[in-house]
Design an enzyme around this catalytic site. Structure first.
Site, PDB file in Angstrom:
ATOM      1  N   ASP A  72      38.977  47.065  49.664  1.00 25.49           N
ATOM      2  CA  ASP A  72      39.461  45.774  49.186  1.00 25.49           C
ATOM      3  C   ASP A  72      40.966  45.708  49.454  1.00 25.49           C
ATOM      4  OD1 ASP A  72      40.475  43.658  47.665  1.00 25.49           O
ATOM      5  OD2 ASP A  72      39.072  43.980  46.018  1.00 25.49           O
ATOM      6  N   GLY A  73      41.386  44.786  50.319  1.00 27.51           N
ATOM      7  CA  GLY A  73      42.790  44.695  50.680  1.00 27.51           C
ATOM      8  C   GLY A  73      43.694  44.400  49.496  1.00 27.51           C
ATOM      9  N   ASP A  98      45.811  38.328  57.332  1.00 27.40           N
ATOM     10  CA  ASP A  98      44.969  37.330  57.992  1.00 27.40           C
ATOM     11  C   ASP A  98      43.608  37.374  57.318  1.00 27.40           C
ATOM     12  OD1 ASP A  98      44.062  35.404  59.731  1.00 27.40           O
ATOM     13  OD2 ASP A  98      43.836  36.758  61.443  1.00 27.40           O
TER      14      ASP A  98
END
Length: 260
Positions: free
Chosen positions: A125-126, A143
């Protein structure tokens, strides 16, 4: 995951969680549950940046031509990772992608190389990863889209603030926003708050995409002015129109830029 080959790139894709790779006229594209192009690669030149917005994201080179640590949140087809790897092999690139199918697609269909000493692709999970790694990146490339929409967890006020904390001194966040998103103005306002107004932007294709730059420290304008004399050589080195980006770069006002 589906792979389609054909002469025409026109496809009717459903809005679901399907990952589809389409190849037409020598261009291979990645779609995540919609017709929106998430990534594109010219098969004969897999290391180049085919999409205009990805080239604009590389305008961070005007402020830091030699980043040591680049963090990507959202992998797509890996275009930015491949480009940086080719032109700046000394940089350490970490790409965080939550969907294992996207990682597999980048490696299978878009020629993203395997991990090594300078490339690390992490399935995670960014939003969580950024919070857990303060002061770790010179540049964060964000992005985050899913089926053509901004991923909300990667556009909150809390997340943008975490991005700033994840930057080293002098670092910058580079965000790809969709200019026609109904929440665009709010996202832009959150970035202004997170970076105390030290924000600039570049319009791509009449604000279809707006590439926003948030700077961890004051003085980015002076850094750009100092870099201008060297942009001719830098543009040649990277094959990018950095002089054009410098010309088009705008410093943010209190009101978000909107499509014409």
């Amino acid at each position: 995951m589906r792979m389609k080959l054909g002469r025409s790139a026109r496809r009717e894709l459903s809005h679901d969680d399907t990952i589809e790779v389409v190849e037409a006229r020598g261009i291979r594209t990645l779609h995540l549950g919609s017709r929106a192009i998430q990534s594109a690669m010219r098969v004969s030149r897999p290391w180049d940046l085919e999409l205009a917005y990805t080239r604009a994201m590389m305008a961070f080179l005007m402020f830091n031509a030699m980043p040591q640590n680049v963090l990507m949140v959202g992998l797509g087809g890996g275009s930015l990772a491949k480009f940086i790897r080719k032109h700046r092999p000394q940089a350490n690139i970490t790409a965080v992608e939550i969907d294992p199918r996207v990682i597999a697609s980048a490696r299978t269909h878009f020629e993203l190389p395997p991990d090594d000493a300078t490339l690390n692709v992490i399935e995670a999970d960014g939003a969580l990863y950024v919070r857990q790694h303060p002061a770790s990146a010179d540049v964060i490339l964000l992005d985050g889209f899913d089926a053509g929409n901004q991923v909300e967890a990667l556009a909150t006020q809390t997340f943008y603030a975490a991005c700033r904390r994840a930057l080293k001194p002098g670092g910058m966040l580079v965000v790809n926003l969709w200019g026609r998103d109904s929440d665009f103005a709010e996202y832009f306002a959150r970035l202004l708050r997170a970076f105390d107004g030290e924000v600039g932007w570049i319009s791509v294709q009449d604000k279809t995409n707006v590439i926003v730059f948030g700077f961890a420290e004051l003085g980015a304008s002076a850094r750009l002015d100092a870099a201008r004399p060297g942009l001719v050589d830098l543009s040649k080195r990277y094959g990018l129109d950095l002089r054009g980006f410098a010309r088009d770069f705008q410093w943010a006002e209190k009101i978000a830029p909107r499509p014409e």
